[in-house]
Motif scaffolding. Structure first.
Motif, PDB file in Angstrom:
ATOM      1  N   ALA A 143       0.814  -1.216   0.000  1.00 16.88           N
ATOM      2  CA  ALA A 143       0.000   0.000   0.000  1.00 16.88           C
ATOM      3  C   ALA A 143       0.846   1.264   0.000  1.00 16.88           C
ATOM      4  CB  ALA A 143      -0.936  -0.001   1.211  1.00 16.88           C
ATOM      5  N   PHE A 144       2.124   1.136   0.378  1.00 19.01           N
ATOM      6  CA  PHE A 144       2.935   2.330   0.564  1.00 19.01           C
ATOM      7  C   PHE A 144       3.009   3.240  -0.678  1.00 19.01           C
ATOM      8  CE2 PHE A 144       6.996   4.579   0.495  1.00 19.01           C
ATOM      9  CZ  PHE A 144       6.818   5.377   1.614  1.00 19.01           C
ATOM     10  N   PRO A 145       3.301   2.688  -1.869  1.00 15.83           N
ATOM     11  CA  PRO A 145       3.334   3.568  -3.041  1.00 15.83           C
ATOM     12  C   PRO A 145       2.005   4.289  -3.278  1.00 15.83           C
ATOM     13  CG  PRO A 145       4.346   1.482  -3.565  1.00 15.83           C
ATOM     14  CD  PRO A 145       3.716   1.326  -2.212  1.00 15.83           C
ATOM     15  N   LEU A 146       0.895   3.607  -2.962  1.00 10.61           N
ATOM     16  CA  LEU A 146      -0.410   4.253  -3.133  1.00 10.61           C
ATOM     17  C   LEU A 146      -0.553   5.415  -2.174  1.00 10.61           C
ATOM     18  CD1 LEU A 146      -2.729   1.162  -3.491  1.00 10.61           C
ATOM     19  CD2 LEU A 146      -1.841   2.659  -5.268  1.00 10.61           C
ATOM     20  N   TYR A 147      -0.104   5.177  -0.933  1.00  7.92           N
ATOM     21  CA  TYR A 147      -0.156   6.234   0.066  1.00  7.92           C
ATOM     22  C   TYR A 147       0.700   7.413  -0.395  1.00  7.92           C
ATOM     23  CZ  TYR A 147       1.034   8.767   4.296  1.00  7.92           C
ATOM     24  OH  TYR A 147       1.258   9.761   5.199  1.00  7.92           O
ATOM     25  N   TRP A 148       1.864   7.080  -0.940  1.00 10.96           N
ATOM     26  CA  TRP A 148       2.785   8.119  -1.400  1.00 10.96           C
ATOM     27  C   TRP A 148       2.166   8.946  -2.526  1.00 10.96           C
ATOM     28  CZ3 TRP A 148       6.672   9.263   1.564  1.00 10.96           C
ATOM     29  CH2 TRP A 148       7.599  10.193   1.103  1.00 10.96           C
ATOM     30  N   MET A 149       1.412   8.267  -3.383  1.00  9.10           N
ATOM     31  CA  MET A 149       0.746   8.954  -4.490  1.00  9.10           C
ATOM     32  C   MET A 149      -0.233  10.006  -3.953  1.00  9.10           C
ATOM     33  SD  MET A 149      -1.593   7.187  -7.436  1.00  9.10           S
ATOM     34  CE  MET A 149      -3.097   6.818  -6.579  1.00  9.10           C
ATOM     35  N   VAL A 150      -1.075   9.589  -2.999  1.00 13.15           N
ATOM     36  CA  VAL A 150      -2.064  10.513  -2.455  1.00 13.15           C
ATOM     37  C   VAL A 150      -1.363  11.642  -1.702  1.00 13.15           C
ATOM     38  CG1 VAL A 150      -4.048  10.715  -0.917  1.00 13.15           C
ATOM     39  CG2 VAL A 150      -3.747   8.668  -2.304  1.00 13.15           C
ATOM     40  N   LEU A 151      -0.327  11.254  -0.952  1.00 11.47           N
ATOM     41  CA  LEU A 151       0.414  12.247  -0.171  1.00 11.47           C
ATOM     42  C   LEU A 151       1.034  13.308  -1.084  1.00 11.47           C
ATOM     43  CD1 LEU A 151       1.595  12.986   2.669  1.00 11.47           C
ATOM     44  CD2 LEU A 151       3.625  11.708   1.977  1.00 11.47           C
ATOM     45  N   ALA A 153       0.105  14.179  -3.959  1.00 14.73           N
ATOM     46  CA  ALA A 153      -0.934  15.003  -4.579  1.00 14.73           C
ATOM     47  C   ALA A 153      -1.376  16.107  -3.630  1.00 14.73           C
ATOM     48  CB  ALA A 153      -2.120  14.135  -4.980  1.00 14.73           C
ATOM     49  N   LEU A 154      -1.244  15.850  -2.319  1.00 10.53           N
ATOM     50  CA  LEU A 154      -1.747  16.809  -1.333  1.00 10.53           C
ATOM     51  C   LEU A 154      -0.668  17.762  -0.815  1.00 10.53           C
ATOM     52  CD1 LEU A 154      -4.113  14.497   0.748  1.00 10.53           C
ATOM     53  CD2 LEU A 154      -4.785  16.316  -0.829  1.00 10.53           C
ATOM     54  N   LYS A 155       0.601  17.410  -1.053  1.00  7.07           N
ATOM     55  CA  LYS A 155       1.671  18.274  -0.547  1.00  7.07           C
ATOM     56  C   LYS A 155       1.710  19.588  -1.326  1.00  7.07           C
ATOM     57  CE  LYS A 155       5.147  15.271   1.504  1.00  7.07           C
ATOM     58  NZ  LYS A 155       6.456  14.658   1.344  1.00  7.07           N
ATOM     59  N   PRO A 156       2.079  20.683  -0.656  1.00  6.18           N
ATOM     60  CA  PRO A 156       2.234  21.948  -1.377  1.00  6.18           C
ATOM     61  C   PRO A 156       3.384  21.826  -2.390  1.00  6.18           C
ATOM     62  CG  PRO A 156       2.415  22.264   1.008  1.00  6.18           C
ATOM     63  CD  PRO A 156       2.330  20.802   0.769  1.00  6.18           C
ATOM     64  N   LEU A 165       9.230  13.968   3.843  1.00  5.27           N
ATOM     65  CA  LEU A 165       8.505  13.561   5.045  1.00  5.27           C
ATOM     66  C   LEU A 165       7.336  12.659   4.667  1.00  5.27           C
ATOM     67  CD1 LEU A 165       8.394  16.972   6.942  1.00  5.27           C
ATOM     68  CD2 LEU A 165       9.815  14.971   7.455  1.00  5.27           C
ATOM     69  N   PRO A 166       7.101  11.635   5.454  1.00  2.00           N
ATOM     70  CA  PRO A 166       5.997  10.726   5.124  1.00  2.00           C
ATOM     71  C   PRO A 166       4.628  11.285   5.525  1.00  2.00           C
ATOM     72  CG  PRO A 166       7.157   9.954   7.060  1.00  2.00           C
ATOM     73  CD  PRO A 166       7.890  11.177   6.597  1.00  2.00           C
ATOM     74  N   TYR A 167       4.525  12.558   5.783  1.00  2.00           N
ATOM     75  CA  TYR A 167       3.234  13.184   6.102  1.00  2.00           C
ATOM     76  C   TYR A 167       3.330  14.641   5.696  1.00  2.00           C
ATOM     77  CZ  TYR A 167       6.028  14.909   9.934  1.00  2.00           C
ATOM     78  OH  TYR A 167       7.033  15.496  10.653  1.00  2.00           O
ATOM     79  N   THR A 168       2.236  15.364   5.711  1.00  2.00           N
ATOM     80  CA  THR A 168       2.310  16.791   5.443  1.00  2.00           C
ATOM     81  C   THR A 168       1.433  17.524   6.446  1.00  2.00           C
ATOM     82  OG1 THR A 168       1.879  18.537   3.858  1.00  2.00           O
ATOM     83  CG2 THR A 168       0.537  16.562   3.635  1.00  2.00           C
TER      84      THR A 168
END
Lengths: 313, 288
Positions: free
Chosen positions: B29-37, B39-42, B52-55
């Motif tokens: 699931a990690f690459p999928l999470y990275w994709m969404v992340l 997309a949401l990062k500035p 960072l693994p979060y924003t």
């Protein structure tokens, strides 16, 4: 399913032997009319193009230039060029590496491992794992390619992780392009093998494994001597189907590396596309496609024979 | 007592295996999470190489950027039109063919079944070149079905979806007892009414699974869209539009990932809705 295997009534059995349930013209129309749309589409878009490929591979068909207007028959010239072309040999070797690494070893073993792991696990775990793994499988191939390009690129997450371990960052699509696409294809395709093996493992009678264990067999021994022999049919089916799927992988490689750098990840489908649509050598491209079709045809002939031997068709 | 002693290690082993499974799923699931992340990062954070693994400041800028690209909505609609047309046409053709192949016995039947099985295994990518010519010629006669038109994609994907759909539906239609047709005939229902009113509802789960399968493979297609829609950019589909953000050296990762998320959403919705049917149907089709 069980009901279809019931003994048919005598009248039907007799009709079956004569080859047609309802003889006469109306009888033919009854099955021919509903079949017609599907059969016509398959003739037009599958059979026709295959026949055309056989013809075109022996011509100098081109997208532009003199040969485009005046296509000539050139005999085995395309195939002679094919054999003498180092790019083709390079692509063949890369296709085999890709096939072996991503399908036969990667997807196959990982799929089997996941299926074994998921056996008799609780429902929540099973549902979660299968949703995630199968989710990766249904994802658009372009999205898979973008995601892995981001992951393996110079600023990608893999390098961040490596940097944390004190290792130098690099663009993995340049450093090891074929491994990059193999990795992405394993990630994408493992679900298929997992589903095939999960279905197969459900059919293995638990008492057989139980008695092996009572006789003192270890987990590995049970797997090797009881489970694997029992599912060998599914193993063959799976290997054949994933081989067919992997042989034609194009989008993933085309987007991630474009076959490059240079030709270091240029598999046969990518070479075919490049020859035909970038360079306009349609005859040559078709000859490459024909090789792919022939290999796939051989593999599927094995499969159909195996199925027919069991009476599934 | 002994039972309790035995079950403690067994339970530990169970937890270990469950844990391994969940861990494997998280890795997948990690690459999928990275994709969404991503997309949401500035955008600034992405360009600065923020790993960072979060924003802390999610933004929808990337989605706005993608959606405001000229024609993105149009590409989305194009993809949807093609996929839905293929679902309708291929399911209908395959259902009729599956009924004919399971309900009637005729001499060509086995030959046709083997042909369908082989057709399902043809590497369609290898047919791109002849299809290009076929569609160019077809376009000379019927422009709407030729190159640069959505009709070309609909035709090709319908044809390629049919073999698998027939193969899958064959199992579902075969499972409906013959007696049902006889009973319906006694009650005065003709063949057409039997197929439409009784058979079709009974095999609906199979039909839905087939439809989803056609939808996903059509929606995901890149090669045919790239090859057959050459100059009519207004008829492009979604994968090509997202590829527009993908440029060597100056990738707009936020845009790519936002586009990818938008492209993934319909597939995931359909997939989750029928996941069980899909897996069961697929297993059935594979087992023949």
């Amino acid at each position: 399913m069980a009901s279809s295997t019931l003994t048919p009534p005598p009248a039907a059995a007799r009709a079956r032997r004569t080859g047609s349930a309802r003889p006469g013209r109306r009888g033919i129309a009854r099955w021919a009319v509903p079949l017609a749309p599907a059969v016509l589409l398959l003739i037009m878009f599958v059979a026709g193009p295959i026949v055309w490929s056989v013809w075109a591979a022996f011509t100098n068909a081109a997208l532009t230039g003199a040969a485009a207007a005046n296509t000539e028959f050139v005999g085995f010239e395309n195939f002679q060029n094919l054999l003498a072309d180092p790019a083709v040999w390079n692509a063949t070797v890369l296709t085999l590496i890709f096939l072996f690494g991503s399908a036969i070893v990667g997807q196959n073993l990982l799929g089997l491992a996941l299926a074994l792991l998921m056996q008799r696990r609780n429902r929540v775990t099973r549902a979660f794992v299968s949703t995630v793994v199968v989710g990766a499988w249904v994802l658009p191939e372009t999205v898979t390619a973008f995601t892995w390009a981001a992951f393996l690129g110079r600023e990608g997450s893999l390098n961040t992780a490596l940097a944390a371990l004190g290792l130098p960052p690099q663009n993995w699509m340049y450093a090891a392009p074929i491994f990059a696409v193999i990795l992405a294809n394993i990630w994408k395709g493992t679900a298929f093998s997992m589903m095939v093996y999960s279905a197969a493992l459900q059919e293995v009678p638990p008492d057989l494994k139980e008695s092996a264990r009572v006789d003192g067999a270890s987990g590995v021994q049970t797997l090797r001597h009881v489970t694997l022999p029992l599912i060998r049919r599914s193993i063959l089916t799976n290997l054949i189907l994933i081989t067919l799927q992997t042989l034609q992988v194009f989008t993933l490689i085309y987007i991630m590396t474009g076959g490059g750098p240079g030709t270091r990840s240029e598999t046969l489908p990518v070479l075919m596309y490049e020859q035909a649509f970038d360079f306009g050598h349609l005859g040559y491209g078709t000859a490459i496609a024909l090789v792919l079709l022939a290999v796939a045809g051989l593999v599927s002939a094995v499969y159909v024979r195996a199925l027919r031997a069991e009476g599934s068709v | 007592m002994t039972a309790a002693c035995r079950s403690a290690p067994a339970r530990a082993r169970g937890w270990l295996l469950n844990g391994t499974g969940l861990l494997a799923a998280l890795v997948v699931a990690f690459p999928l999470y990275w994709m969404v992340l991503s997309a949401l990062k500035p955008r600034a954070a992405l360009e600065a190489g923020d790993a960072l693994p979060y924003t802390t400041e999610p933004s929808l800028d990337a989605f706005v950027r993608v959606l405001s690209v000229e024609g993105f909505g149009r590409y989305f609609v194009n993809s949807l039109v093609v996929a839905l047309a293929v679902v309708g046409l291929s399911t209908l053709c395959a259902f009729l063919a599956a009924v004919a192949l399971t309900r009637f016995r005729f001499r060509l039947r086995t030959t046709l079944l083997v042909t369908v099985l082989v057709a399902q295994m043809v590497p369609v990518e290898a047919l791109t070149i002849p299809l290009f010519f076929l569609l160019r010629n077809l376009g000379g006669a019927v422009p709407a079905l030729g190159l640069n038109h959505l009709g070309s994609l609909i035709l090709v994907h319908t044809a390629f979806s049919i073999p698998f759909a027939i193969w899958m539906l064959r199992g579902f239609v075969g499972a409906v007892p013959q007696e049902l047709e006889e009973a319906a005939a006694i009650d005065g229902a003709g063949s057409f009414r039997f197929v439409a009113r009784i058979l079709f509802p009974l095999v609906a789960p199979g039909v839905v699974a087939c439809g989803i399968f056609s939808f996903i493979s059509t929606w995901n297609d890149f090669l045919f869209a790239q090859t057959f829609i050459i100059s009519a950019s207004e008829n492009q589909t979604l994968p090509i539009a997202v590829l527009g953000f993908f440029r060597p050296d100056e990738n707009d990762w936020g845009g790519i990932m936002a586009g990818s998320v938008l492209m993934t959403v319909p597939v995931l919705i359909f997939f989750i809705a029928v996941q069980r049917h899909l897996v069961a149907g697929l297993a059935g089709a594979v087992k023949g």
